[in-house]
Enzyme design. Sequence first.
Site, PDB file in Angstrom:
ATOM      1  N   TYR A  81      -5.213   5.655  -9.085  1.00 27.25           N
ATOM      2  CA  TYR A  81      -6.389   4.859  -8.685  1.00 27.25           C
ATOM      3  C   TYR A  81      -7.622   5.291  -9.474  1.00 27.25           C
ATOM      4  CZ  TYR A  81      -3.926   2.645  -4.813  1.00 27.25           C
ATOM      5  OH  TYR A  81      -3.050   1.885  -4.068  1.00 27.25           O
ATOM      6  N   GLU A 128      -5.087   7.716   8.884  1.00 30.56           N
ATOM      7  CA  GLU A 128      -4.901   8.585   7.716  1.00 30.56           C
ATOM      8  C   GLU A 128      -3.403   8.868   7.559  1.00 30.56           C
ATOM      9  OE1 GLU A 128      -6.493   9.793   5.060  1.00 30.56           O
ATOM     10  OE2 GLU A 128      -4.598  10.825   4.687  1.00 30.56           O
ATOM     11  N   SER A 129      -2.816   8.309   6.503  1.00 29.97           N
ATOM     12  CA  SER A 129      -1.361   8.361   6.357  1.00 29.97           C
ATOM     13  C   SER A 129      -0.793   9.776   6.316  1.00 29.97           C
ATOM     14  CB  SER A 129      -0.948   7.610   5.091  1.00 29.97           C
ATOM     15  OG  SER A 129      -1.509   8.223   3.952  1.00 29.97           O
ATOM     16  N   CYS A 161       0.830  -1.207   0.000  1.00 36.51           N
ATOM     17  CA  CYS A 161       0.000   0.000   0.000  1.00 36.51           C
ATOM     18  C   CYS A 161       0.868   1.261   0.000  1.00 36.51           C
ATOM     19  CB  CYS A 161      -0.891  -0.031   1.235  1.00 36.51           C
ATOM     20  SG  CYS A 161      -1.748   1.524   1.520  1.00 36.51           S
ATOM     21  N   ARG A 216     -14.112   1.420   5.605  1.00 40.20           N
ATOM     22  CA  ARG A 216     -13.188   0.459   5.000  1.00 40.20           C
ATOM     23  C   ARG A 216     -12.144   0.031   6.032  1.00 40.20           C
ATOM     24  NH1 ARG A 216     -10.257   3.661   1.177  1.00 40.20           N
ATOM     25  NH2 ARG A 216      -9.464   1.799   0.150  1.00 40.20           N
ATOM     26  N   PHE A 217     -11.652  -1.172   5.881  1.00 44.33           N
ATOM     27  CA  PHE A 217     -10.645  -1.702   6.816  1.00 44.33           C
ATOM     28  C   PHE A 217      -9.269  -1.505   6.180  1.00 44.33           C
ATOM     29  CE2 PHE A 217     -14.533  -4.392   7.343  1.00 44.33           C
ATOM     30  CZ  PHE A 217     -14.956  -3.804   8.541  1.00 44.33           C
ATOM     31  N   THR A 218      -8.796  -0.261   6.238  1.00 42.85           N
ATOM     32  CA  THR A 218      -7.593   0.109   5.491  1.00 42.85           C
ATOM     33  C   THR A 218      -6.338   0.093   6.355  1.00 42.85           C
ATOM     34  OG1 THR A 218      -8.110   2.416   5.986  1.00 42.85           O
ATOM     35  CG2 THR A 218      -8.823   1.587   3.846  1.00 42.85           C
ATOM     36  N   VAL A 219      -5.200  -0.030   5.700  1.00 44.66           N
ATOM     37  CA  VAL A 219      -3.903   0.280   6.296  1.00 44.66           C
ATOM     38  C   VAL A 219      -3.474   1.626   5.716  1.00 44.66           C
ATOM     39  CG1 VAL A 219      -3.136  -2.064   6.753  1.00 44.66           C
ATOM     40  CG2 VAL A 219      -2.740  -1.087   4.481  1.00 44.66           C
ATOM     41  N   TRP A 223      -7.102  -7.202   4.181  1.00 45.18           N
ATOM     42  CA  TRP A 223      -5.741  -7.493   4.683  1.00 45.18           C
ATOM     43  C   TRP A 223      -5.793  -8.538   5.782  1.00 45.18           C
ATOM     44  CZ3 TRP A 223      -2.435  -5.537   1.474  1.00 45.18           C
ATOM     45  CH2 TRP A 223      -2.664  -4.295   0.865  1.00 45.18           C
TER      46      TRP A 223
HETATM   47  N1  LIG Z   1      -6.674   7.643   3.283  1.00 49.83           N
HETATM   48  C1  LIG Z   1      -6.005   6.487   3.597  1.00 49.83           C
HETATM   49  C2  LIG Z   1      -6.118   5.500   2.442  1.00 49.83           C
HETATM   50  C3  LIG Z   1      -5.564   4.163   2.790  1.00 49.83           C
HETATM   51  C4  LIG Z   1      -5.962   3.088   1.766  1.00 49.83           C
HETATM   52  O1  LIG Z   1      -6.744   3.361   0.850  1.00 49.83           O
HETATM   53  N2  LIG Z   1      -5.388   1.886   1.903  1.00 49.83           N
HETATM   54  C5  LIG Z   1      -5.767   0.767   1.033  1.00 49.83           C
HETATM   55  C6  LIG Z   1      -4.566   0.031   0.502  1.00 49.83           C
HETATM   56  S1  LIG Z   1      -3.618   0.882  -0.672  1.00 49.83           S
HETATM   57  C7  LIG Z   1      -6.524  -0.278   1.841  1.00 49.83           C
HETATM   58  O2  LIG Z   1      -6.158  -0.564   2.957  1.00 49.83           O
HETATM   59  N3  LIG Z   1      -7.581  -0.847   1.265  1.00 49.83           N
HETATM   60  C8  LIG Z   1      -8.361  -1.872   1.910  1.00 49.83           C
HETATM   61  C9  LIG Z   1      -9.743  -1.923   1.345  1.00 49.83           C
HETATM   62  O3  LIG Z   1     -10.039  -1.165   0.422  1.00 49.83           O
HETATM   63  O4  LIG Z   1     -10.520  -2.710   1.844  1.00 49.83           O
HETATM   64  C10 LIG Z   1      -4.578   6.864   3.895  1.00 49.83           C
HETATM   65  O5  LIG Z   1      -3.947   7.590   3.111  1.00 49.83           O
HETATM   66  O6  LIG Z   1      -4.091   6.470   4.933  1.00 49.83           O
END
Ligand SMILES: N[C@@H](CCC(=O)N[C@@H](CS)C(=O)NCC(=O)O)C(=O)O
Length: 326
Positions: A193, A145-146, A50, A127-130, A90
Amino acid sequence: MATFADPKLISEAGALMRPASVFRHFISRDPGSTFPPEAGRYHLYVSYACPWASRCLALLNIKGLRKAISVTVTKSVFERTKDTDEHMGWVFPSSSTEEDGAEPDTLNGAKTVRELYELASADYTGRFTVPVLWDKKLKTIVNNESSEIIRMFNSEFNEIADNPDLDLYPPQLRAQIDEINEWTYNDINNGVYKCGFAQKQGAYNEAVTNLFNALDKCEEILSKQRYLCGDTVTEADIRLFKTLIRFDAVYVVHFKCSKKAIREYPNLFNYTKDIYQIPGISSSVNMEHIRKHYFISHTHINPFAIVAASPNIDFSSPHDRDRFTK
Ligand SMILES: N[C@@H](CCC(=O)N[C@@H](CS)C(=O)NCC(=O)O)C(=O)O
């Protein structure tokens, strides 16, 4: 339980609409802060694949915070996160030999990143994001939020950082960095994206035009100076780099960012090598995880999960960027 395959994240015009991050607390040195900077208290969950998560890893490395803030890396490819629904996301390996670079979550014992969000908030619907920045003391997510996590790493941990004097967001350059981040985020970092996930020709055409106009603009800036803001490296460079390093191996094919490769831009290509060679950056890049993740996880745009062949690029080979600072 949104993912990028979710139709709710696509507009009428077929364009990707990225939702805002939800956990937005700040680690701060201010007296009385709920989240003070303490060595050993925080943990960063990332995927090498990511770009947003790995910019946090880059900051952690170059600020010398690896001893103060622990890290767990997910597996590279999305898997089912529960037996009871279809969500793909993930996951952590069950042992550290399952995939090179990925590790089990020994801190919370979670099998998935989804579980971390559920631990932090029972009614979370996003969303379950990293990245996930976790507080071991309050057992919750500080921030996901990165762009904010990298600011905290840059400025709030200087008492415990090995490299406290490095300031990637110095007061005199803040306005310039903010201005550059605005268009590089919209047209490049998120722009790739928007190209890849567009569901109508018009939305793709607009995104790909904006992307290559912005890359041309970077090429022009970088033909006159070493970094985006002049002769010092800043946060704006790390953010741009994370997209450039993925571009030729993944985005050109997978996201149809096909007008030109980064290696066709002499300044951008040498600049990518230059940033890659800053101590601490190359270890935040894992090309295997990057390639496998995109091509295999995004089944809605690559249904057969074929991993495209990669161009053979050595980012540690010599570059010409020190011509500006001799
Ligand atoms: N705004 C977030 C975006 C993070 C993000 O979009 N991460 C994606 C991976 S590149 C993710 O974890 N996606 C999981 C999903 O969509 O379920 C940031 O910049 O921290």
